[in-house]
Design an enzyme around this catalytic site. Structure first.
Site, short mmCIF file in Angstrom:
data_model
loop_
_atom_site.label_atom_id
_atom_site.label_comp_id
_atom_site.label_asym_id
_atom_site.label_seq_id
_atom_site.Cartn_x
_atom_site.Cartn_y
_atom_site.Cartn_z
N ASP A 186 18.73 34.83 5.78
CA ASP A 186 18.43 34.52 7.17
C ASP A 186 17.81 35.70 7.90
OD1 ASP A 186 18.82 32.87 9.66
OD2 ASP A 186 20.10 34.58 10.17
N GLU B 8 13.74 34.40 5.15
CA GLU B 8 13.21 33.90 6.41
C GLU B 8 12.80 35.11 7.23
OE1 GLU B 8 14.39 31.73 10.59
OE2 GLU B 8 15.81 32.97 9.51
#
Length: 513
Positions: free
Chosen positions: A260, A297
């Site tokens: 993330d 990401e």
């Protein structure tokens, strides 16, 4: 090196090992089966460890720092009573896996299906997902992409407020439920990817600073102090997160990790944490004889994340491509607020198809500066693309899915553009039949002040979009309940037709690559 956390050795013996250089003394306090306190031995790097008799699976324990602070284990494998309760010794080696011949999937066969465990079914557990696996496989999905499952406060959360990176959420079924889900997936030829958060921990139940310098004030993130990946003590911080990644891959048989918001990881060291992580995970994959992927990401449009190490890259396997989504979304909806102001022309989508990124160094009106860098040696199968995902739906004020924003023909077009692209496609749960229930942002913090801070923060977050709608209260249980799938729609009218189209498009991709 001794593994972090509580490792059951058999015969009622357990090895405890915790990094706590901020403590002068540290003991493990067993609550059951027989309450007792055992002092651990400190080494020169601040690790406290020791083998304790009478500690087996189901034993509950805390650490006691300097005879005062009572804290759960930073590397706890299970928090049966939540983020403030005791940790529990577990024996994950006793699980009987049936996936011994599983070697993972080649990259070109990956079709991701992102789901949130808590809202995918009414039960909201790992095991409740299993009855739907055959349906997902029949659709053409090959890989489940689970939103974060590390222990978070309460029972309702997206997962990005996790504070025990090793502990699978108790209300989802803990590590045993996750083992059963992964094993069931592998029996059907489905891979399982897990979203992990290494850029911050949540605010409630985060006791890591009591143990060691896990965080630094040298850098800030949107969530507070940054994780310490390059300051004093950072070798041990890196070890903590690398061991976490290896835990999911080795003990839970996870096939890949989605990292993330790596743009929020600030690391000025010569060997970046992400490169070190990639090297360690890939070596473990070779040792296990399995395909394991790391997917980043990032909103930086920095392709060096997925360049090979020998070319100056970090060696990650792939990254999410927000530019593809933004170009497609802006064209289909006509939205031009917030970051969508940088998109909206057909040539933006054409650039996305050619390069993955739309912005590779051009001026961004939204950022008021140049954005992105050269693509370099990247291949299409190193980009994950989507028309919807948890961020792009849930980070709208009212969580509207694309099915609530465009007509039926546009939904079909979006499906074709994503699935028939040269990239790796991702489907957000319910997208395949045009789910109309929103996916809202929800939390269940127990601290009222924190709950109010979350409400205010969400309102501020949407200021650049000028959305007129009132932001639903993340703390209200109704916000969570509204976000559950209504799978019965799949059998009705246009929803059924859209589902059949998704299935046919995935068949075409599979049979005519």
């Amino acid at each position: 090196m001794k593994p972090l956390g509580a490792t059951y050795l058999g015969d009622g013996r357990c090895l405890f090992n915790v990094w706590a250089p901020r403590a002068k003394s540290l003991a493990v306090h067993l609550l059951e089966p027989r309450e007792k306190t055992v002092w651990l031995t400190r080494d020169e790097r601040g690790y406290f460890s020791g083998t304790v008799e009478g500690a087996g699976p189901q034993s509950l324990y805390y650490y006691v720092l300097d005879g005062g602070k009572v804290r759960p284990d930073p590397a706890s494998r299970y928090q049966p009573e939540g983020v403030h309760g005791p940790s529990q010794v577990v024996d994950l080696q006793s699980f009987r896996w049936s996936d011994h011949g599983w070697r993972g999937l080649p990259r070109e066969k990956l079709v991701f299906y992102e789901l949130h465990v808590g809202t995918f079914t009414p039960e909201g557990t790992f095991e409740a997902v299993i009855p739907f696996l055959d349906e997902l496989k029949e659709l053409g999905v090959t890989a489940l992409q689970l939103m974060p499952v590390a222990q978070f406060p309460g029972s309702r959360n997206w997962g990005y407020d996790g504070v025990y990176p090793f502990a699978a959420q108790n209300t989802y079924g803990g590590p045993w439920g996750l083992q059963r889900l992964v094993d069931a997936c592998h029996r059907r030829g489905l891979a399982v990817f897990l979203d992990v958060v290494y850029n911050h921990l949540g605010p409630e139940g985060n006791y890591l600073p009591d143990f060691a310098p896990y965080f630094t004030e040298n850098y800030r993130t949107p969530w507070g102090a940054a994780v310490n990946f390059d300051g004093p003590g950072s070798d041990e911080v890196r070890r903590y997160f690398i061991e976490n990644a290896l835990y999911w891959v080795r003990d839970l048989h996870i096939d890949g990790l989605r990292l993330d918001a790596v743009h929020a990881i600030t690391d000025k060291s010569a060997i970046p944490f992400l490169a070190e992580l990639a090297g360690e995970v890939h070596r473990e994959a070779v040792r296990l004889g399995r395909q394991v992927y790391l997917i980043a990401e990032s909103d930086l449009n920095d392709a060096r994340l997925i360049w090979p190490r020998e070319l100056g890259g970090y060696g990650l396997d792939a990254q999410w491509c927000d530019d593809f989504h933004h170009a497609l979304h802006a064209l289909l909806t006509g939205e031009r607020r917030g970051y969508y102001q940088d998109f909206g022309e057909l040539y933006h989508l054409a650039r996305a198809f050619r390069n993955g990124f739309v912005y590779t160094g051009q001026y961004s009106a939204y950022r008021q500066r140049r954005h992105g860098g050269p693509i370099g040696p990247c291949r299409p199968l190193q980009f994950v693309v989507f028309a919807q995902n948890h961020d792009q739906v849930g980070n709208r004020a009212c969580g509207e899915r694309l099915s609530s924003l465009v007509d039926f023909e546009a939904l079909k077009l979006a499906a074709a553009l994503v699935i028939l692209s040269p990239f790796l496609p991702l489907i957000f749960m319910g997208e395949e039949y045009g789910e109309t229930a929103p996916f809202l942002y929800f939390t269940s913090h127990t601290d009222p002040r924190l709950g109010e801070a979350v409400r205010l923060g969400r309102r501020r977050e949407f200021s650049s979009f000028n959305w007129a709608e009132e932001v639903p209260d993340p703390q209200d249980e109704e916000t969570f309940l509204r976000s559950r799938l209504r799978r019965e729609l799949r059998q009705q009218g246009r929803h059924r037709a859209l589902y059949e189209l998704y299935r046919e498009l995935l068949r075409l991709r599979r049979e005519h690559p």
